[in-house]
Design an enzyme around this catalytic site. Structure first.
Site, mmCIF file in Angstrom:
data_model
loop_
_atom_site.group_PDB
_atom_site.id
_atom_site.type_symbol
_atom_site.label_atom_id
_atom_site.label_comp_id
_atom_site.label_asym_id
_atom_site.label_seq_id
_atom_site.Cartn_x
_atom_site.Cartn_y
_atom_site.Cartn_z
ATOM 1 N N GLY A 91 -10.905 138.841 101.803
ATOM 2 C CA GLY A 91 -11.513 137.335 101.508
ATOM 3 C C GLY A 91 -11.982 137.516 100.136
ATOM 4 O O GLY A 91 -12.327 138.425 99.493
ATOM 5 N N THR A 92 -12.026 136.265 99.470
ATOM 6 C CA THR A 92 -12.215 136.154 97.747
ATOM 7 C C THR A 92 -13.629 135.297 97.566
ATOM 8 O O THR A 92 -14.611 135.943 98.020
ATOM 9 C CB THR A 92 -11.122 135.766 97.284
ATOM 10 O OG1 THR A 92 -10.768 134.259 97.933
ATOM 11 C CG2 THR A 92 -10.060 136.510 97.086
ATOM 12 N N THR A 93 -13.535 134.243 97.068
ATOM 13 C CA THR A 93 -14.647 133.406 96.629
ATOM 14 C C THR A 93 -15.493 132.791 97.381
ATOM 15 O O THR A 93 -15.104 131.975 98.359
ATOM 16 C CB THR A 93 -14.286 132.799 95.632
ATOM 17 O OG1 THR A 93 -13.570 133.417 94.560
ATOM 18 C CG2 THR A 93 -15.365 132.313 94.750
ATOM 19 N N LYS A 119 -14.211 131.929 106.223
ATOM 20 C CA LYS A 119 -15.120 132.900 105.394
ATOM 21 C C LYS A 119 -16.606 132.530 105.524
ATOM 22 O O LYS A 119 -17.489 133.345 105.206
ATOM 23 C CB LYS A 119 -14.582 132.787 104.069
ATOM 24 C CG LYS A 119 -13.289 133.351 103.790
ATOM 25 C CD LYS A 119 -13.036 133.217 102.272
ATOM 26 C CE LYS A 119 -11.674 133.462 101.909
ATOM 27 N NZ LYS A 119 -11.457 133.524 100.456
#
Length: 258
Positions: free
Chosen positions: A30-32, A63
């Site tokens: 997962g990113t931001t 997320k």
């Protein structure tokens, strides 16, 4: 978590044995994740992209999760381990409330999450790190608060706004120029979408609003009324308004949300 540690520690995310490392372990990441406070609460939001190396592993990953009625967790890092950690965290908070008859304080929740992240240090050393962002409404102080972490479980309280993940540098820069102490709830939700847009503009691992597939950022608001996730119509409305403004100002607003 204490029960598992005593009876079957191998079931905990950070205690599982991994095969000998033959190079980097490929797993969806997962990113931001971004968060911003406003008078009366806090907004926590995340993009929808998960990556695996230079490949998009998933376009619509979840997320941001409610931890309990007054707090939420946004995950960045190894997606599978992060989701499992959040589920265990949710269970611990629910168990504490049932046993004690009262909710754990927001500070206590932040500390407990720190302990869980620290237990994953072994996996983090092999490239499977989990670095969440925790936010909630402090019913004692009557305000929203944000906590960030590092891979060792180190906890820091952020003032005003925070970001984590691969696009956090760009998101933080966007929030820095747009943040004000007197933001309304509507302005705060627009700000986090602006920040995620800027992160996606410069970070290939962060996904921007996908109008064609109708995939928009997850935006949640936590106030004295509790946790609330914006509906798809609300999130898409904010994202479309940001996109329309970017047609005139591709680099985004410079000093205000207007």
């Amino acid at each position: 978590m204490d029960f598992l540690s005593e009876h079957q520690p191998e079931l905990l995310p950070g205690k599982r044995k991994l095969p000998p490392v033959q190079g980097a372990i490929e797993a969806p990441h997962g990113t931001t994740i971004v968060a911003v406070t406003f008078p009366g609460g806090v907004v926590l939001a995340g993009d929808r992209r998960a990556t695996m190396g230079n490949v998009i592993a998933q376009r619509d990953i979840e997320k941001v999760f409610p931890a309990d009625e007054y707090s939420a967790v946004g995950i960045a890092g190894t997606a599978g381990l992060a989701v499992e950690m959040v589920k265990l965290f949710q269970l611990e908070l629910e168990h504490f409330e049932k046993v004690e008859g009262a909710q754990l304080s927001l500070e206590g929740k932040a500390n407990r999450l720190s302990t869980m992240i620290r237990s994953n240090l072994g996996m983090a050393m092999q490239g499977l790190a989990v670095v969440p962002l925790f936010a909630g409404y402090d019913v004692d102080r009557e305000k929203g608060r944000i906590f960030s972490y590092d891979v060792t479980g180190g906890r820091s309280e952020e003032q005003g706004y925070a970001a984590t993940g691969s696009g956090s540098i760009f998101a933080r820069g966007a929030m820095k120029k747009l943040f004000r102490d007197d933001l309304s709830e509507a302005e705060a939700t627009t700000l986090v979408v602006q920040a995620l847009y800027d992160a996606a503009d410069d970070d290939s691992a962060t996904g921007g609003p996908d109008v064609a597939r109708r995939i928009y950022p997850i935006v949640t608001v936590i106030t004295e009324d509790g946790f609330r996730r914006l509906t798809e119509d609300e999130a898409s409305g904010i994202a479309r308004s940001v996109l329309e403004r970017r047609l005139e100002q591709p680099d985004g607003p410079r000093a205000a949300l207007l």
